[in-house]
Design a protein around this motif. Structure first.
Motif, PDB file in Angstrom:
ATOM      1  N   VAL A 197      51.622  20.869 131.435  1.00 57.69           N
ATOM      2  CA  VAL A 197      50.778  20.359 132.691  1.00 57.69           C
ATOM      3  C   VAL A 197      51.358  19.572 133.718  1.00 57.69           C
ATOM      4  O   VAL A 197      52.459  18.934 133.547  1.00 57.69           O
ATOM      5  CB  VAL A 197      50.248  19.794 131.315  1.00 57.69           C
ATOM      6  N   GLU A 198      50.630  19.229 135.020  1.00 56.58           N
ATOM      7  CA  GLU A 198      50.992  18.449 135.523  1.00 56.58           C
ATOM      8  C   GLU A 198      51.046  16.971 135.129  1.00 56.58           C
ATOM      9  O   GLU A 198      50.949  16.449 135.893  1.00 56.58           O
ATOM     10  CB  GLU A 198      50.005  18.528 136.385  1.00 56.58           C
ATOM     11  N   ASN A 199      49.559  16.834 134.487  1.00 56.71           N
ATOM     12  CA  ASN A 199      48.696  15.718 134.774  1.00 56.71           C
ATOM     13  C   ASN A 199      48.783  14.992 132.928  1.00 56.71           C
ATOM     14  O   ASN A 199      48.459  15.717 132.269  1.00 56.71           O
ATOM     15  CB  ASN A 199      47.828  14.855 135.194  1.00 56.71           C
ATOM     16  N   ILE A 200      49.216  13.754 132.576  1.00 55.08           N
ATOM     17  CA  ILE A 200      48.530  13.059 130.621  1.00 55.08           C
ATOM     18  C   ILE A 200      47.549  12.111 131.118  1.00 55.08           C
ATOM     19  O   ILE A 200      47.752  11.303 131.708  1.00 55.08           O
ATOM     20  CB  ILE A 200      49.268  12.705 130.445  1.00 55.08           C
ATOM     21  N   LYS A 201      46.491  12.739 130.623  1.00 53.74           N
ATOM     22  CA  LYS A 201      45.427  10.719 131.257  1.00 53.74           C
ATOM     23  C   LYS A 201      45.683   9.916 128.997  1.00 53.74           C
ATOM     24  O   LYS A 201      45.365  10.651 128.641  1.00 53.74           O
ATOM     25  CB  LYS A 201      44.040  11.747 130.881  1.00 53.74           C
ATOM     26  N   LEU A 202      45.710   9.072 129.139  1.00 56.57           N
ATOM     27  CA  LEU A 202      45.506   7.670 128.537  1.00 56.57           C
ATOM     28  C   LEU A 202      44.122   7.530 128.158  1.00 56.57           C
ATOM     29  O   LEU A 202      43.509   7.024 128.872  1.00 56.57           O
ATOM     30  CB  LEU A 202      46.639   6.741 128.689  1.00 56.57           C
ATOM     31  N   VAL A 203      44.056   7.566 126.518  1.00 55.16           N
ATOM     32  CA  VAL A 203      42.414   6.699 126.843  1.00 55.16           C
ATOM     33  C   VAL A 203      42.487   6.535 125.711  1.00 55.16           C
ATOM     34  O   VAL A 203      43.531   5.816 124.744  1.00 55.16           O
ATOM     35  CB  VAL A 203      41.577   7.877 126.292  1.00 55.16           C
ATOM     36  N   ASN A 204      41.771   5.286 125.433  1.00 49.50           N
ATOM     37  CA  ASN A 204      41.866   3.707 124.530  1.00 49.50           C
ATOM     38  C   ASN A 204      41.683   4.106 123.180  1.00 49.50           C
ATOM     39  O   ASN A 204      41.733   2.929 121.805  1.00 49.50           O
ATOM     40  CB  ASN A 204      41.186   2.147 125.117  1.00 49.50           C
ATOM     41  N   SER A 205      40.939   5.453 122.735  1.00 51.40           N
ATOM     42  CA  SER A 205      40.416   5.142 121.361  1.00 51.40           C
ATOM     43  C   SER A 205      39.985   6.658 121.441  1.00 51.40           C
ATOM     44  O   SER A 205      40.593   7.918 122.237  1.00 51.40           O
ATOM     45  CB  SER A 205      38.979   4.588 121.297  1.00 51.40           C
ATOM     46  N   ALA A 206      40.139   7.667 120.116  1.00 48.66           N
ATOM     47  CA  ALA A 206      39.865   8.750 119.644  1.00 48.66           C
ATOM     48  C   ALA A 206      38.585   9.759 120.191  1.00 48.66           C
ATOM     49  O   ALA A 206      38.366  10.768 120.478  1.00 48.66           O
ATOM     50  CB  ALA A 206      40.148   8.879 118.140  1.00 48.66           C
ATOM     51  N   ASN A 207      37.710   9.160 120.070  1.00 42.76           N
ATOM     52  CA  ASN A 207      36.228   8.852 120.869  1.00 42.76           C
ATOM     53  C   ASN A 207      36.554   9.990 121.778  1.00 42.76           C
ATOM     54  O   ASN A 207      35.835  10.361 122.974  1.00 42.76           O
ATOM     55  CB  ASN A 207      35.449   7.890 120.326  1.00 42.76           C
ATOM     56  N   ALA A 247      36.922  13.232 125.802  1.00 44.54           N
ATOM     57  CA  ALA A 247      37.459  14.034 127.169  1.00 44.54           C
ATOM     58  C   ALA A 247      37.891  15.510 127.436  1.00 44.54           C
ATOM     59  O   ALA A 247      38.373  16.184 128.088  1.00 44.54           O
ATOM     60  CB  ALA A 247      38.538  13.647 127.243  1.00 44.54           C
ATOM     61  N   LEU A 248      37.791  16.340 125.977  1.00 46.16           N
ATOM     62  CA  LEU A 248      37.954  17.388 126.608  1.00 46.16           C
ATOM     63  C   LEU A 248      37.025  18.185 127.382  1.00 46.16           C
ATOM     64  O   LEU A 248      36.932  19.641 127.158  1.00 46.16           O
ATOM     65  CB  LEU A 248      38.364  17.840 124.478  1.00 46.16           C
ATOM     66  N   ASP A 249      36.136  17.557 126.599  1.00 44.30           N
ATOM     67  CA  ASP A 249      34.550  18.884 126.875  1.00 44.30           C
ATOM     68  C   ASP A 249      34.470  19.398 128.582  1.00 44.30           C
ATOM     69  O   ASP A 249      34.353  20.285 129.149  1.00 44.30           O
ATOM     70  CB  ASP A 249      33.477  17.992 127.326  1.00 44.30           C
ATOM     71  N   SER A 250      34.992  17.957 129.477  1.00 45.34           N
ATOM     72  CA  SER A 250      35.166  18.525 131.161  1.00 45.34           C
ATOM     73  C   SER A 250      36.972  18.094 131.286  1.00 45.34           C
ATOM     74  O   SER A 250      37.799  18.834 132.783  1.00 45.34           O
ATOM     75  CB  SER A 250      34.645  17.601 131.919  1.00 45.34           C
ATOM     76  N   LEU A 251      38.411  18.391 130.835  1.00 41.35           N
ATOM     77  CA  LEU A 251      39.567  18.439 130.582  1.00 41.35           C
ATOM     78  C   LEU A 251      40.280  19.838 131.695  1.00 41.35           C
ATOM     79  O   LEU A 251      39.583  21.292 131.009  1.00 41.35           O
ATOM     80  CB  LEU A 251      40.068  17.598 129.716  1.00 41.35           C
ATOM     81  N   ASP A 252      40.716  20.316 132.105  1.00 46.18           N
ATOM     82  CA  ASP A 252      41.170  20.995 132.753  1.00 46.18           C
ATOM     83  C   ASP A 252      42.450  21.183 131.958  1.00 46.18           C
ATOM     84  O   ASP A 252      43.642  21.005 131.836  1.00 46.18           O
ATOM     85  CB  ASP A 252      41.313  21.160 134.470  1.00 46.18           C
ATOM     86  N   THR A 253      42.436  22.204 130.541  1.00 46.53           N
ATOM     87  CA  THR A 253      43.637  21.502 129.446  1.00 46.53           C
ATOM     88  C   THR A 253      44.595  22.229 130.329  1.00 46.53           C
ATOM     89  O   THR A 253      45.715  22.792 129.687  1.00 46.53           O
ATOM     90  CB  THR A 253      42.731  22.437 128.305  1.00 46.53           C
ATOM     91  N   LYS A 254      44.309  23.119 131.428  1.00 40.25           N
ATOM     92  CA  LYS A 254      45.838  24.329 132.023  1.00 40.25           C
ATOM     93  C   LYS A 254      46.216  24.024 132.532  1.00 40.25           C
ATOM     94  O   LYS A 254      47.968  23.273 132.921  1.00 40.25           O
ATOM     95  CB  LYS A 254      45.197  25.548 132.654  1.00 40.25           C
ATOM     96  N   LYS A 255      45.776  22.064 133.272  1.00 39.31           N
ATOM     97  CA  LYS A 255      46.939  21.549 133.971  1.00 39.31           C
ATOM     98  C   LYS A 255      47.175  20.010 133.551  1.00 39.31           C
ATOM     99  O   LYS A 255      48.258  19.172 133.796  1.00 39.31           O
ATOM    100  CB  LYS A 255      45.824  21.707 135.551  1.00 39.31           C
ATOM    101  N   GLU A 256      46.645  19.633 132.505  1.00 40.54           N
ATOM    102  CA  GLU A 256      46.077  18.029 132.159  1.00 40.54           C
ATOM    103  C   GLU A 256      45.940  18.061 130.276  1.00 40.54           C
ATOM    104  O   GLU A 256      45.107  18.571 129.823  1.00 40.54           O
ATOM    105  CB  GLU A 256      44.929  17.325 132.422  1.00 40.54           C
ATOM    106  N   ALA A 257      46.777  16.881 129.729  1.00 42.13           N
ATOM    107  CA  ALA A 257      46.456  16.729 128.361  1.00 42.13           C
ATOM    108  C   ALA A 257      45.985  15.681 128.538  1.00 42.13           C
ATOM    109  O   ALA A 257      46.622  14.549 128.977  1.00 42.13           O
ATOM    110  CB  ALA A 257      48.051  16.972 128.184  1.00 42.13           C
ATOM    111  N   VAL A 258      45.192  14.894 127.525  1.00 37.52           N
ATOM    112  CA  VAL A 258      44.646  13.749 126.847  1.00 37.52           C
ATOM    113  C   VAL A 258      45.261  13.508 126.146  1.00 37.52           C
ATOM    114  O   VAL A 258      45.710  13.639 124.656  1.00 37.52           O
ATOM    115  CB  VAL A 258      43.232  13.702 126.547  1.00 37.52           C
ATOM    116  N   MET A 259      45.609  12.168 125.905  1.00 41.10           N
ATOM    117  CA  MET A 259      46.445  11.218 124.875  1.00 41.10           C
ATOM    118  C   MET A 259      46.298  10.021 124.807  1.00 41.10           C
ATOM    119  O   MET A 259      46.196   9.294 125.667  1.00 41.10           O
ATOM    120  CB  MET A 259      47.919  10.706 125.086  1.00 41.10           C
TER     121      MET A 259
END
Length: 352
Positions: free
Chosen positions: A201-211, A216-228
């Motif tokens: 992936v090209e980018n990792i998006k950091l969030v503050n909670s499990a919610n 974030a997965l609804d609009s995340l481009d999972t091929k290029k980004e990941a959320v953590m």
């Protein structure tokens, strides 16, 4: 007493009768209560007969008309009749089927056969079969049933998979979707956008909670980004600027239930997402044989830093509880053998 006063002693009403009455009507409830009374009466008569036969056997023994051996045999017969009669309510001839039906509970359809010809590793989403375990019998599936559920995956299923969210289906490497055509016949739809077994992936998006992470997965481009999650301890290992090699590859070499082997090739250091469910209680990651930390990303998947160059990445299921149980079993066996040898030696010594 039970036979004569059953109507005054019992009302034969159950705790869920309100639900049954509301959904099936009063006529159904009347029939249900009548069945309960019938079962009660039949079991009471059955018990009465067994008690009278037992009492009669004891009476004949006291009158010395039956020997002790015959009494024991009589009670053995009564016990067998009692046990078999009750047990057959739960296991009877209807429960026994040919062994081939147990060894092969599902028969492969033409759709199943077509999918199984694909030699790659992927998942299948079955929208047609009413048996949730059928797809899992033939290939890796998004559906299935087990009493012990992974909470996060169950939430992901309810939140996205059951709604056919293609973004989430892609990150779960769903290559085939079994659907119905206009005539109602099942067919395997090939999803060309499935992410594969692993990708950089090209980018990792950091969030503050499990919610926030699951939303974030609804609009995340999972091929290029990941959320953590930011509070994830692995976040400290991340680089501010993730480099990407457009020619980088990660391929599966071995894929087994408790062992997965990948081969990676990249000109730069990168961050890879693996389309495998994160489960820290036992799964360890190794890069070129060295134990390496990894993290949960995209709410349910695995992710880790992968150094530049060619490397072998392995995931091994090595639960500590199994190791501990094996050590305890081995120690118990050794103690048992020592006690046995000691007892034999002590007995032999005293005999001499």
């Amino acid at each position: 007493v039970f036979l004569l006063f059953k109507s005054s002693l019992f009302n034969f009403v159950g705790g869920n009768d309100g639900y049954y009455r509301q959904n099936f009507g009063q006529q159904f409830m009347d029939a249900l209560i009548a069945d309960r009374k019938t079962f009660f009466t039949e079991d009471t008569l059955r018990t009465l007969v067994l008690v009278l036969l037992s009492a009669g056997t004891i009476y004949l023994f006291l009158k010395k008309k039956l020997s002790e051996t015959k009494v024991i045999m009589a009670f053995a017969v009564l016990i067998v009749i009692d046990l078999v009669g009750v047990d057959r309510r739960y296991v009877n001839n209807d429960d026994f089927v040919p062994s081939i039906k147990m060894n092969k509970p599902y028969q492969a359809t033409e759709v199943d056969k077509a999918i199984m010809q694909d030699p790659e590793h992927f998942r299948v989403y079955d929208l047609v079969s009413r048996a949730p375990a059928k797809a899992s019998y033939f290939y890796n599936s998004l559906t299935g049933y087990h009493a012990a559920k992974l909470k996060r995956y169950n939430e992901l299923y309810d939140f996205y998979i059951s709604k056919n969210n293609i973004n989430v289906l892609n990150m779960l490497n769903t290559k085939y979707i079994i659907a119905e055509d206009e005539e109602g016949n099942p067919f395997p739809y090939t999803n060309p956008d499935a992410n594969g077994n692993a990708w950089f992936v090209e980018n990792i998006k950091l969030v503050n909670s499990a919610n926030e992470e699951i939303l974030a997965l609804d609009s995340l481009d999972t091929k290029k980004e990941a959320v953590m999650m930011a509070e994830n301890g692995y976040a400290s290992f991340l680089k501010d600027d993730i480099m990407i090699d457009t020619t980088a590859t990660i391929t599966v070499e071995v894929y087994e239930p408790n062992y997965i082997k990948y081969k990676s090739k990249s000109a730069v250091d990168g961050f890879a997402v693996f389309s495998e469910i994160y489960y820290k209680e036992g799964w360890n990651a190794y890069v070129d044989g060295q134990l390496t930390p990894y993290s949960r990303v995209n709410y349910v998947l695995r992710g880790m830093n992968v150094p530049a160059g060619e490397h072998v990445i392995e995931f091994k299921f090595e639960p500590e509880v199994v190791k501990t149980g094996s050590r305890i079993a081995l120690a118990s066996s050794i103690i048992f053998v020592l006690l046995l040898i000691g007892g034999l030696f002590y007995n032999f010594k005293n005999t001499d």
